[in-house]
Design an enzyme around this catalytic site. Sequence first.
Site, PDB file in Angstrom:
ATOM      1  CG  HIS A   1       1.536  11.052   5.933  1.00 46.17           C
ATOM      2  ND1 HIS A   1       0.274  10.084   5.895  1.00 46.17           N
ATOM      3  CD2 HIS A   1       1.087  12.376   5.588  1.00 46.17           C
ATOM      4  CE1 HIS A   1      -0.649  10.898   5.274  1.00 46.17           C
ATOM      5  NE2 HIS A   1      -0.294  12.057   5.305  1.00 46.17           N
TER       6      HIS A   1
ATOM      7  CG  HIS B   1      -1.675  -1.045   1.394  1.00 48.71           C
ATOM      8  ND1 HIS B   1      -2.782  -1.639   0.399  1.00 48.71           N
ATOM      9  CD2 HIS B   1      -1.296  -2.285   2.264  1.00 48.71           C
ATOM     10  CE1 HIS B   1      -3.054  -2.926   0.939  1.00 48.71           C
ATOM     11  NE2 HIS B   1      -2.344  -3.281   2.242  1.00 48.71           N
TER      12      HIS B   1
ATOM     13  CB  THR C   1      -4.945   8.611   6.874  1.00 53.48           C
ATOM     14  OG1 THR C   1      -3.890   7.765   6.463  1.00 53.48           O
ATOM     15  CG2 THR C   1      -4.721   9.844   7.343  1.00 53.48           C
TER      16      THR C   1
ATOM     17  CD  GLU D   1      -3.686   9.041   3.419  1.00 50.18           C
ATOM     18  OE1 GLU D   1      -4.159   7.716   3.100  1.00 50.18           O
ATOM     19  OE2 GLU D   1      -3.397   9.180   4.401  1.00 50.18           O
TER      20      GLU D   1
ATOM     21  CG  HIS E   1       3.870   6.311   5.317  1.00 50.21           C
ATOM     22  ND1 HIS E   1       3.908   6.728   6.943  1.00 50.21           N
ATOM     23  CD2 HIS E   1       2.649   6.849   5.207  1.00 50.21           C
ATOM     24  CE1 HIS E   1       2.706   7.065   7.104  1.00 50.21           C
ATOM     25  NE2 HIS E   1       1.887   7.194   6.397  1.00 50.21           N
TER      26      HIS E   1
ATOM     27  CG  HIS F   1      -0.394   8.083   2.080  1.00 51.26           C
ATOM     28  ND1 HIS F   1      -1.364   6.876   2.463  1.00 51.26           N
ATOM     29  CD2 HIS F   1       0.042   8.402   3.235  1.00 51.26           C
ATOM     30  CE1 HIS F   1      -1.192   6.795   3.712  1.00 51.26           C
ATOM     31  NE2 HIS F   1      -0.540   7.607   4.290  1.00 51.26           N
TER      32      HIS F   1
HETATM   33  N1  LIG Z   1      -1.152   7.676   7.312  1.00 50.26           N
HETATM   34  S1  LIG Z   1      -0.725   7.818   8.609  1.00 50.26           S
HETATM   35  O1  LIG Z   1       0.673   8.948   8.783  1.00 50.26           O
HETATM   36  O2  LIG Z   1      -1.996   8.386   9.365  1.00 50.26           O
HETATM   37  C1  LIG Z   1      -0.338   6.555   9.574  1.00 50.26           C
HETATM   38  C2  LIG Z   1       0.750   6.541  10.550  1.00 50.26           C
HETATM   39  C3  LIG Z   1       0.994   5.308  11.146  1.00 50.26           C
HETATM   40  C4  LIG Z   1       0.225   4.312  11.089  1.00 50.26           C
HETATM   41  C5  LIG Z   1       0.786   2.945  11.877  1.00 50.26           C
HETATM   42  O3  LIG Z   1       1.888   3.031  12.506  1.00 50.26           O
HETATM   43  N2  LIG Z   1      -0.019   2.021  11.839  1.00 50.26           N
HETATM   44  C6  LIG Z   1       0.629   0.522  12.522  1.00 50.26           C
HETATM   45  C7  LIG Z   1       0.013   0.771  14.091  1.00 50.26           C
HETATM   46  C8  LIG Z   1      -0.958   1.456  14.601  1.00 50.26           C
HETATM   47  C9  LIG Z   1      -0.915   1.642  15.860  1.00 50.26           C
HETATM   48  C10 LIG Z   1      -0.401   0.850  16.721  1.00 50.26           C
HETATM   49  C11 LIG Z   1       0.557   0.036  16.128  1.00 50.26           C
HETATM   50  O4  LIG Z   1       1.666  -0.459  16.985  1.00 50.26           O
HETATM   51  C12 LIG Z   1       0.972   0.063  14.840  1.00 50.26           C
HETATM   52  C13 LIG Z   1      -0.863   4.096  10.153  1.00 50.26           C
HETATM   53  C14 LIG Z   1      -1.160   5.448   9.728  1.00 50.26           C
HETATM   54 ZN   LIG Z   2       0.341   8.308   5.835  1.00 59.16          ZN
END
Ligand SMILES: NS(=O)(=O)c1ccc(C(=O)NCc2cccc(O)c2)cc1
Ligand SMILES: [Zn+2]
Length: 258
Positions: free
Chosen positions: A119, A64, A196, A106, A94, A96
Amino acid sequence: QVFISFCLVCQGPPVWHKNYPVAQGNRQSPIDIIPHQTSHDPGLGPITLNYDQCTSINITNNGHSVVVEFEDPDDRSVILGGPLDNPYRLKQFHFHWGGKGCHGSEHTVSGNSYASELHLVHWNAVKYKTFGEAATAPDGLAVLGIFLETGDDHRWLHMITDALYMVKFKVNFKAFNPKCLLPSSLHYWTYLGSLTTPPLHESVIWIVLKEPIIVSEKQVHVACMFLLHLKAGELHDILFFKTPYNKRTKMKNVLDDM
Ligand SMILES: NS(=O)(=O)c1ccc(C(=O)NCc2cccc(O)c2)cc1
Ligand SMILES: [Zn+2]
């Protein structure tokens, strides 16, 4: 017959609320930023990015997005100031790219989307012991959002796009300092929002830079093709049953992206 399970992220927002009721919460991201409807807060100072001692570890492609992870055992690379009461540690960044060609950002500004969005994800290590714990707290994360606009070649982004060809899943990616991905101005919008993508936790203090960085169409194209390349690889593995049942993405989305 072939049973294809559906990757939740690939099915996108319309179904996330079934598994994540917070998707209908009151501080969900992304949002459309309407500049003339924002209010100026004189109490907000500038943000500071101390990335000079940052140590990147690896680059991953999860089908993704492309993620570059950093070591975060101490405050070697932090964001501070602006709306933040503490320094927040850089954990990963990362992109998008989106499946819609050059409109993958986004957040949108007055309804307009950018080619892509970067991000930089940070967590509050002063108040919380781990990223996981911070990710569920209302002031646990700070994500710096940077828009990518197509134009001339970006002199440093090639380090990411060149690395993509080797990245089937995860490879070492040392000494990449994301400071080289910042625009000249750090003027920003800020609001309280969420992750997101699932689990969509409402734990993000969003700091979105007003000035985009310029990258070439080719650089965006290479990144999009790379994600598709991985998805195509996945399609092959699914069709030939090499992908374990629970690792399958939604075929429809993979075909849509092609
Ligand atoms: N696109 S975003 O920046 O909002 C974004 C940043 C980080 C994450 C992320 O780290 N997801 C995995 C996750 C989420 C909660 C706890 C965890 O240990 C890992 C997801 C979206
Ligand atoms: Zn992101």
